[in-house]
Design a protein around this motif. Sequence first.
Motif, PDB file in Angstrom:
ATOM      1  N   GLU A  98       0.856  -1.179   0.000  1.00 32.67           N
ATOM      2  CA  GLU A  98       0.000   0.000   0.000  1.00 32.67           C
ATOM      3  C   GLU A  98       0.900   1.240   0.000  1.00 32.67           C
ATOM      4  O   GLU A  98       1.730   1.420   0.895  1.00 32.67           O
ATOM      5  N   VAL A  99       0.743   2.059  -1.006  1.00 32.80           N
ATOM      6  CA  VAL A  99       1.519   3.289  -1.106  1.00 32.80           C
ATOM      7  C   VAL A  99       0.972   4.279  -0.081  1.00 32.80           C
ATOM      8  O   VAL A  99      -0.227   4.547  -0.041  1.00 32.80           O
ATOM      9  N   VAL A 100       1.860   4.802   0.780  1.00 39.72           N
ATOM     10  CA  VAL A 100       1.443   5.698   1.851  1.00 39.72           C
ATOM     11  C   VAL A 100       1.666   7.164   1.473  1.00 39.72           C
ATOM     12  O   VAL A 100       0.880   8.029   1.833  1.00 39.72           O
ATOM     13  N   ASP A 101       2.719   7.439   0.738  1.00 35.58           N
ATOM     14  CA  ASP A 101       3.041   8.802   0.315  1.00 35.58           C
ATOM     15  C   ASP A 101       2.995   8.865  -1.209  1.00 35.58           C
ATOM     16  O   ASP A 101       3.092   7.838  -1.884  1.00 35.58           O
ATOM     17  N   THR A 102       2.873  10.048  -1.747  1.00 32.44           N
ATOM     18  CA  THR A 102       2.798  10.213  -3.199  1.00 32.44           C
ATOM     19  C   THR A 102       4.073   9.690  -3.864  1.00 32.44           C
ATOM     20  O   THR A 102       5.175  10.119  -3.515  1.00 32.44           O
ATOM     21  N   PRO A 103       3.928   8.756  -4.814  1.00 32.03           N
ATOM     22  CA  PRO A 103       5.124   8.264  -5.508  1.00 32.03           C
ATOM     23  C   PRO A 103       5.723   9.357  -6.387  1.00 32.03           C
ATOM     24  O   PRO A 103       5.008  10.216  -6.900  1.00 32.03           O
TER      25      PRO A 103
END
Length: 176
Positions: A98-103
């Motif tokens: 799960e991506v937590v911060d903007t890639p």
Amino acid sequence: MARAQSDGDRMNSGGDKPIDRLVRAAEPSLRSLLHLVWRFTRGVTLGARAVVIDAGGKVFLVRHSYVSGWHLPGGGVEPGETLVQALARELREEGNIEVVDTPQLHGVFYNPVDSPRDHVAVFVVRVFRQDPGEPASREIVERGFFSLDALPKETTPGTRRRLAEVLEGAPMAAKW
């Protein structure tokens, strides 16, 4: 001596002709038809992949059931998805990530290996959560985090180039 133009003297741009009204009314359908034609005459395919880096500097790679080698996780952008939405979906499916911060966008690369229309956007993901359970996708037969000096032997050349660009400062190439 020229006289001032009144409203009745204005040049008509032709916007009031019956054909112009018909074109305006048909514009949404015409636009859809043109986009369909463009899809086959100049369309591209677009994918999103990620260089996922853990706190120890290791990178996440996957091995698919249908193609040889180890790859950056990712896949095709579906109709209606943004690049970031596609990336988040693929990371969930392939790695329970799960991506937590903007890639961060690293670059967009032309990938003529499978199709002369293919392009791949590569993002860098440093802040994420991972469920240790099995991924939802059956297409992944192996997955894991690897240090750069211990990548699997079968890591693809394109994957190695992207890792060198992101982690070692190698010059960015235009092609995958």
